[in-house]
Design a protein around this motif. Structure first.
Motif, short mmCIF file in Angstrom:
data_model
loop_
_atom_site.label_atom_id
_atom_site.label_comp_id
_atom_site.label_asym_id
_atom_site.label_seq_id
_atom_site.Cartn_x
_atom_site.Cartn_y
_atom_site.Cartn_z
N ILE A 61 -31.51 -42.43 24.81
CA ILE A 61 -32.09 -41.76 23.63
C ILE A 61 -31.16 -40.65 23.15
O ILE A 61 -30.88 -40.55 21.95
N LEU A 62 -30.66 -39.84 24.09
CA LEU A 62 -29.79 -38.73 23.72
C LEU A 62 -28.51 -39.22 23.05
O LEU A 62 -28.11 -38.70 22.00
N THR A 63 -27.87 -40.21 23.65
CA THR A 63 -26.62 -40.70 23.03
C THR A 63 -26.90 -41.34 21.67
O THR A 63 -26.07 -41.24 20.76
N GLY A 64 -28.05 -41.95 21.52
CA GLY A 64 -28.43 -42.48 20.20
C GLY A 64 -28.61 -41.36 19.19
O GLY A 64 -28.21 -41.49 18.02
N GLN A 65 -29.24 -40.26 19.61
CA GLN A 65 -29.42 -39.11 18.72
C GLN A 65 -28.06 -38.52 18.33
O GLN A 65 -27.86 -38.15 17.17
N PRO B 286 -38.11 -30.88 15.35
CA PRO B 286 -37.85 -30.32 16.69
C PRO B 286 -37.61 -31.45 17.71
O PRO B 286 -38.24 -32.50 17.65
N LEU B 287 -36.70 -31.20 18.61
CA LEU B 287 -36.41 -32.19 19.65
C LEU B 287 -37.49 -32.15 20.72
O LEU B 287 -38.01 -31.08 21.05
N ARG B 288 -37.84 -33.31 21.23
CA ARG B 288 -38.83 -33.42 22.30
C ARG B 288 -38.30 -34.35 23.37
O ARG B 288 -37.54 -35.27 23.08
N THR B 289 -38.76 -34.13 24.58
CA THR B 289 -38.43 -35.06 25.66
C THR B 289 -39.05 -36.40 25.32
O THR B 289 -40.24 -36.46 24.99
#
Length: 170
Positions: A82-86, A136-139
């Motif tokens: 998810i993070l690398t996609g973001q 806002p970023l969320r887990t």
């Protein structure tokens, strides 16, 4: 069979023993020996059973620990994806904005053609949609803790024991 042709009992065998009164002992004095042997056999059987239960408990503990580690690894991999996609989306949005700024700068003070202006307007709106920082970023929500997914990560028999997770992965 004649007494001279009788073979001695096999080594370690009780075949040659009798439990009759002898010259130096009575049957009553020897009754304790078979009972002691039964007690020893029962104690040995109990010890073996306890050892088996301990081995099985240790196996089960190791299995659950492997599943727990696999679950942590699964969540970590999911979050990293998810993070690398973001990050990819953020970079792409930044590149689109930079591209549009360069296109506007190229035109300078001159008027931009309607088609080009429409295209850049759409591109900037698309960049806004792509950018993960617009909210806002969320887990991220954890992925399901399925037997097959965790079986692959843990390299275990996923059906060996009761599954520790519910449908939501808790």
């Amino acid at each position: 069979m004649a007494a001279s042709k009788m073979r001695p009992p096999p080594y370690g065998s009780n075949a040659g023993r009798t439990h009759l009164d002898g010259a130096r002992w009575t049957l009553e004095s020897r009754l304790g020996h078979p009972l002691q042997r039964l007690d020893r056999l029962a104690a040995e059987a109990d010890r073996r059973e306890r050892e088996k239960e301990l081995r099985e408990a240790e196996q089960r503990r190791r299995w659950y620990a492997a599943v727990a580690r696999a679950r942590e690894q699964q969540i970590e991999q999911h979050r990293a994806t998810i993070l690398t996609g973001q990050i990819r989306a953020w970079r792409q949005a930044e590149e689109i904005r930079a591209f549009c700024q360069t296109a506007r700068a190229r035109a300078g003070e001159a008027a931009v053609a309607t088609d080009e202006a429409d295209w850049m307007e759409w591109a900037v709106a698309y960049a806004v949609q792509l950018a993960p920082l617009r909210e806002p970023l969320r887990t991220p929500v954890d992925p399901p803790a399925g037997r097959e997914a965790l079986r692959e990560l843990a390299k275990i028999d996923a059906y060996a024991y009761a599954w520790p997770f519910d449908a939501d992965g808790r």
